[in-house]
Every structure is written in structure tokens, then in C-alpha cells.
Write a protein that holds these residues in place. Structure first.
Motif, PDB file in Angstrom:
ATOM      1  N   ASN A 183       6.132   4.277   0.190  1.00  0.00           N
ATOM      2  CA  ASN A 183       5.382   5.549  -0.103  1.00  0.00           C
ATOM      3  C   ASN A 183       3.847   5.015  -0.224  1.00  0.00           C
ATOM      4  O   ASN A 183       2.882   5.851   0.030  1.00  0.00           O
ATOM      5  CB  ASN A 183       5.886   6.324  -1.192  1.00  0.00           C
ATOM      6  CG  ASN A 183       5.236   7.429  -1.385  1.00  0.00           C
ATOM      7  OD1 ASN A 183       5.208   8.471  -0.611  1.00  0.00           O
ATOM      8  ND2 ASN A 183       4.621   7.714  -2.584  1.00  0.00           N
ATOM      9  N   ARG A 184       3.615   4.148  -1.067  1.00  0.00           N
ATOM     10  CA  ARG A 184       2.320   3.564  -1.459  1.00  0.00           C
ATOM     11  C   ARG A 184       1.396   3.223   0.054  1.00  0.00           C
ATOM     12  O   ARG A 184       0.267   3.464   0.012  1.00  0.00           O
ATOM     13  CB  ARG A 184       2.538   2.491  -2.546  1.00  0.00           C
ATOM     14  CG  ARG A 184       2.818   2.875  -3.815  1.00  0.00           C
ATOM     15  CD  ARG A 184       2.491   1.680  -4.848  1.00  0.00           C
ATOM     16  NE  ARG A 184       3.188   0.695  -4.730  1.00  0.00           N
ATOM     17  CZ  ARG A 184       4.377   0.318  -5.189  1.00  0.00           C
ATOM     18  NH1 ARG A 184       4.794   1.407  -6.067  1.00  0.00           N
ATOM     19  NH2 ARG A 184       5.096  -0.595  -5.181  1.00  0.00           N
ATOM     20  N   ILE A 185       2.244   2.687   0.718  1.00  0.00           N
ATOM     21  CA  ILE A 185       1.389   2.191   1.904  1.00  0.00           C
ATOM     22  C   ILE A 185       0.859   3.515   2.871  1.00  0.00           C
ATOM     23  O   ILE A 185      -0.295   3.566   3.216  1.00  0.00           O
ATOM     24  CB  ILE A 185       2.402   1.622   2.973  1.00  0.00           C
ATOM     25  CG1 ILE A 185       2.734   0.107   2.348  1.00  0.00           C
ATOM     26  CG2 ILE A 185       1.809   1.256   4.319  1.00  0.00           C
ATOM     27  CD1 ILE A 185       3.933  -0.551   3.136  1.00  0.00           C
ATOM     28  N   GLY A 186       1.829   4.603   2.882  1.00  0.00           N
ATOM     29  CA  GLY A 186       1.420   5.823   3.356  1.00  0.00           C
ATOM     30  C   GLY A 186       0.260   6.489   2.777  1.00  0.00           C
ATOM     31  O   GLY A 186      -0.888   6.917   3.129  1.00  0.00           O
ATOM     32  N   GLU A 187       0.346   6.392   1.135  1.00  0.00           N
ATOM     33  CA  GLU A 187      -0.883   6.653   0.496  1.00  0.00           C
ATOM     34  C   GLU A 187      -2.001   6.330   0.880  1.00  0.00           C
ATOM     35  O   GLU A 187      -3.361   6.773   0.913  1.00  0.00           O
ATOM     36  CB  GLU A 187      -0.622   6.704  -0.916  1.00  0.00           C
ATOM     37  CG  GLU A 187       0.578   7.795  -1.400  1.00  0.00           C
ATOM     38  CD  GLU A 187       1.043   7.608  -2.809  1.00  0.00           C
ATOM     39  OE1 GLU A 187       0.535   6.693  -3.374  1.00  0.00           O
ATOM     40  OE2 GLU A 187       1.455   8.518  -3.392  1.00  0.00           O
ATOM     41  N   THR A 188      -2.100   4.812   0.930  1.00  0.00           N
ATOM     42  CA  THR A 188      -3.263   3.938   1.235  1.00  0.00           C
ATOM     43  C   THR A 188      -3.860   4.438   2.518  1.00  0.00           C
ATOM     44  O   THR A 188      -5.142   4.363   2.636  1.00  0.00           O
ATOM     45  CB  THR A 188      -2.965   2.537   1.356  1.00  0.00           C
ATOM     46  OG1 THR A 188      -2.287   2.133   0.035  1.00  0.00           O
ATOM     47  CG2 THR A 188      -4.055   1.596   1.662  1.00  0.00           C
ATOM     48  N   PHE A 189      -3.230   4.871   3.546  1.00  0.00           N
ATOM     49  CA  PHE A 189      -3.754   5.115   4.894  1.00  0.00           C
ATOM     50  C   PHE A 189      -3.739   6.621   5.028  1.00  0.00           C
ATOM     51  O   PHE A 189      -3.913   7.183   6.052  1.00  0.00           O
ATOM     52  CB  PHE A 189      -2.671   4.360   5.672  1.00  0.00           C
ATOM     53  CG  PHE A 189      -2.818   2.811   6.182  1.00  0.00           C
ATOM     54  CD1 PHE A 189      -3.932   2.471   6.965  1.00  0.00           C
ATOM     55  CD2 PHE A 189      -1.991   2.242   5.612  1.00  0.00           C
ATOM     56  CE1 PHE A 189      -3.798   1.147   7.345  1.00  0.00           C
ATOM     57  CE2 PHE A 189      -1.902   0.855   5.666  1.00  0.00           C
ATOM     58  CZ  PHE A 189      -3.068   0.424   6.411  1.00  0.00           C
TER      59      PHE A 189
END
Length: 273
Positions: free
Chosen positions: A100-106
């Protein structure tokens, strides 16, 4: 993998079709991403299975995680809307928050699916990767905290749905040979687009029979206290039980786990008032 994939998409775009692309991101070059920009892509959905170690282990391709992130960055710069999708399994359940954090980063939304399906030939071995009841509850709790609550209005509309499954009702599948089936998971031939008019296929005997089965199943499950939380699929029923009529036991377990979490959170809120 198909050299003419972009041409097929261009043709669909010219016909004003809403294009959604599912990809693992490993073959998306910068040139392809730029060409996609002119095709009115609704959204691109990319599969991700955890952090780098877990993702590469599941795909069996070393470097696939880095290639996915590279494609994600290029797509983002080209202005595409990209969603990430993760199938949650025993091995990668620990990575839900990381993904989920990877998604938020992008700037991408991340969606989590807990349903590991059998193989198309009926081999049940993939289902060994499914979470058990306790694991489901814990994982669903994490996912619930990631997303905002469902608006009451939307939930009430969802409860009023006439069918638990939309196969042959509001979607269908066409394979490369032109054969039309109720959905990708339920590949019962109902006609061929290269030989028959679509309206004839859509209103034909096979499609009507699928709708009749769904109506019966909907009535059968209507009294179930977990039906509001159920992701029902007659294709999965058939793969798991060899019959459309009997619900997948895991569908029932997943629905019950969602219901348990809903009631747990509801009780907790009432106690704090």
C-alpha cells in the motif's frame, strides 16, 4: 507479447471503447507507454505480490519487481491512471502495508484480493495458498484500516443488487477465436462473434440458461446473513465443486470473515460511545 497489441488497442479506442489494461509491467517500454497516451486508457492495472524479495519469488523472475516499479514510474509521468492489485496469500500477507505504501508513493490506489482460485483444469493445488480464518480476519482488518469507510448510500444500493454474480448479466468474455462466454472464469461457449450477431448470442438459449441459474442461486443465498459481504462466482463454484449450485466454501468463509470484522468494529464503536 503480441506485436500487434497496440494496433488492437488503437482499433478499440477508435470505436470509443473504455480500455483497461491488466499487466505485470515487465514488458512496458517507455516507447509503448508513450503510444498508450493517445489511446484514452481508462486505467492501467498492475499486479504486485509484495516487497522485492517476495514479488520476485512468486513470479519466479528475478528483477521483475524493479521492472514493475520502473514501468509504474514511466506510466505515471505519461499521465496514466495506474492501480496496483495484490492477491493476498499465506506467503505475502505480511506485505499488505508495504504494498500500500508503494502505491501511495506513486500516487496509485492499491486493491487486495483474498481469493486464490483453482487452476482452469480443476487442479486445486493453488488453493493451499489461501489464508485460514484467523489469517483472513487479521489481514482484512489491516486492509479495512487502509481504506475509507463505504458510504451508507453506496452500501444500501449494493445490498439491493438483484444478482450476487454478474456473469452474462452485465459483463461477458470474448476469447481470441471470437467465442463468447458469460465471463472469463466461466468459459461456457454461448456463440461466436465471427459467425453470429451479438444480440442473437446475448439473448440466446445458453445465456438465458446462465441467468436462470443465477436467479435460482440468488434466491437460495438471499436468506444468508453473510450475503451482503459475499463475492459470489458461479465459475469458482463449478471449478471447486463440479456444480454451479453449491457455493464455494471459501466464498462463504471470506464472507463470514468480512461480516465478523464488520460486527467486531461496530461493537467496538458502540462501547466507546
Amino acid at each position: 507479447m503480441r506485436k500487434d497489441a497496440i494496433k488492437i488497442m488503437e482499433f478499440a479506442s477508435e470505436k470509443d471503447m473504455a480500455l483497461r489494461i491488466f499487466t505485470n509491467g515487465t514488458l512496458l517500454s517507455r516507447e509503448i507507454c508513450k503510444r498508450l497516451k493517445n489511446l484514452k486508457i481508462l486505467e492501467v492495472e498492475m499486479s504486485i505480490y509484495g516487497d522485492e524479495k517476495e514479488h520476485d519469488s512468486i513470479t519466479g523472475v528475478k528483477g521483475s519487481f524493479k521492472r514493475l516499479l520502473n514501468s509504474l514510474e514511466v506510466l505515471r509521468k505519461e499521465g496514466h491512471r495506474v492501480n496496483l492489485k495484490m492477491v493476498v496469500m499465506k506467503g505475502n500477507q505480511k506485505d499488505i502495508e508495504k504494498v500500500n505504501r508503494i502505491g501511495e508513493t506513486f500516487g496509485s490506489k492499491t486493491y487486495f484480493d483474498f481469493f486464490v482460485t483453482p487452476k482452469d483444469d480443476g487442479d486445486m493445488s493453488p488453493t493451499l495458498l489461501r489464508l485460514n480464518r484467523n489469517e483472513l480476519f487479521r489481514a482484512l482488518k489491516i486492509v479495512k484500516n487502509i481504506f475509507s469507510p463505504c458510504p451508507v448510500k453506496e452500501y444500501e444500493e449494493y445490498k439491493e443488487r438483484k444478482y450476487l454474480c454478474g456473469a452474462g448479466i452485465n459483463f461477458f468474455n470474448i476469447n481470441p477465436q471470437g467465442i463468447v462466454s458469460p465471463c472469463l472464469q466461466l468459459r461456457i461457449p454461448c456463440g461466436n462473434m465471427l459467425q453470429d450477431d451479438f444480440e442473437k448470442i446475448w439473448n440466446g438459449k445458453e445465456m438465458r440458461n446462465i441467468r436462470r441459474i443465477l436467479k435460482k442461486l440468488n434466491q437460495k443465498c438471499a436468506g444468508c446473513s453473510y450475503s451482503d459481504f459475499c463475492h459470489y462466482c458461479i465459475g469458482i463454484n463449478f471449478l471447486e465443486n463440479g456444480s454451479f449450485q453449491n457455493p464455494s466454501k471459501y466464498s462463504c468463509l471470506l464472507a463470514k470473515s468480512k461480516s465478523d470484522l464488520y460486527n467486531y468494529e461496530k461493537t467496538k464503536k458502540e462501547k466507546t460511545k
